[in-house]
Design an enzyme around this catalytic site. Sequence first.
Site, PDB file in Angstrom:
ATOM      1  N   ASP A  16       5.453   5.089  -4.020  1.00 56.40           N
ATOM      2  CA  ASP A  16       5.499   4.038  -5.055  1.00 56.40           C
ATOM      3  C   ASP A  16       4.131   3.753  -5.668  1.00 56.40           C
ATOM      4  O   ASP A  16       4.055   3.129  -6.724  1.00 56.40           O
ATOM      5  CB  ASP A  16       6.146   2.749  -4.516  1.00 56.40           C
ATOM      6  CG  ASP A  16       5.503   2.221  -3.247  1.00 56.40           C
ATOM      7  OD1 ASP A  16       4.559   2.867  -2.734  1.00 56.40           O
ATOM      8  OD2 ASP A  16       5.946   1.168  -2.756  1.00 56.40           O
ATOM      9  N   GLU A 200      -7.802  -0.502   9.263  1.00 54.50           N
ATOM     10  CA  GLU A 200      -8.202  -0.492   7.851  1.00 54.50           C
ATOM     11  C   GLU A 200      -8.984  -1.769   7.537  1.00 54.50           C
ATOM     12  O   GLU A 200      -9.879  -1.768   6.715  1.00 54.50           O
ATOM     13  CB  GLU A 200      -6.937  -0.396   6.970  1.00 54.50           C
ATOM     14  CG  GLU A 200      -7.227  -0.325   5.467  1.00 54.50           C
ATOM     15  CD  GLU A 200      -5.960  -0.209   4.628  1.00 54.50           C
ATOM     16  OE1 GLU A 200      -4.858  -0.429   5.172  1.00 54.50           O
ATOM     17  OE2 GLU A 200      -6.082   0.102   3.430  1.00 54.50           O
TER      18      GLU A 200
END
Length: 331
Positions: A16, A200
């Site tokens: 996406d 992250e």
Amino acid sequence: MNSFDLPKIDLHCHLDGSIRPQTIIDLALEQGIALPADNVAELKPHLIVPDDCPNLDEYISRFALPVAVMQTAEAIERITFELYEDAAQENVKYLEVRFGPLLHMQQGLTLDQIIDSVVKGIKKAEQQYDIHGNCILSILRTMPKDRINDVIDAGARYLNDGVVGFDLAASELPGFCHEFIPYAQYALEKGYRVTIHAGEQGVGQNVYDAIELLGAERVGHGIHITGHAEAYALVKSRNTGLETCPTSNVQTKAVERLESHPFGAFYQDQLPVTINTDNRTVSNTTMTEEVRKVMEQFDLSREDYFRIYRTSVDQAFASEAVKKHLLSFAE
Ligand SMILES: [Zn+2]
């Protein structure tokens, strides 16, 4: 060295986040969805993060329009095919695309139809181009957990025939892995390979937990093992693949600048680092661009590049036959 000509492998790419802007316009028109702009130039700021993107949440806001047009089987198949077409045209030889099946049920598609559409898109591209692929089913950590096992069940019938992996994505809270142990366990029992977005956003412990508690063979990003000795040592001893996404890591402020990215240090210490796009559209990048940036920033030679390429082959959730084919480009 021309990074366009090099054979490349992308193990961390969100479907996406990688849609052609023109395709979003075409699909919105077909589906009667209102867009904030009707041409690519004006639509791009709604799809691409600015250079001064403040954080991961701002980054994630760029997925709203793409997800809105990904609610029919035809749209999902087309978007998948086009991603592989774009990748093949810049010499990407293998691409593992990931997506969250639960995001595409707003208009009544079943999980089976959604997964089938992605697999069909990959197979169509494999027939037309010299590229191979598989998909990874992502679960957004922010969504209710009651459908996770349904996703795992729906994908299981495509295992090793288009579907290979299970992933947890979206915002990363400290200690999130504990809540997902039964789901990862279920996926492992069914035969999925596991990769988890972890480390992250400053939490090295999450990388440790993803490997120890969730059975991750690879982690998305994994940057913050730098501040966590146990996580670092575990990645090294288990040979856990680090899916580095240089441009995205700077945009989400996972690192301040590319020069402060630990990629170079990880590579020198022989950790299994790989180079990936994360999101071609949202991050406004390509594999050619990611490889160029990393090679320039960390002063890597062609020989270094092929060492990283072989690490990607080794870490891929691909069949042995596909891996053998991929290694033929590194001889
Ligand atoms: Zn990602």
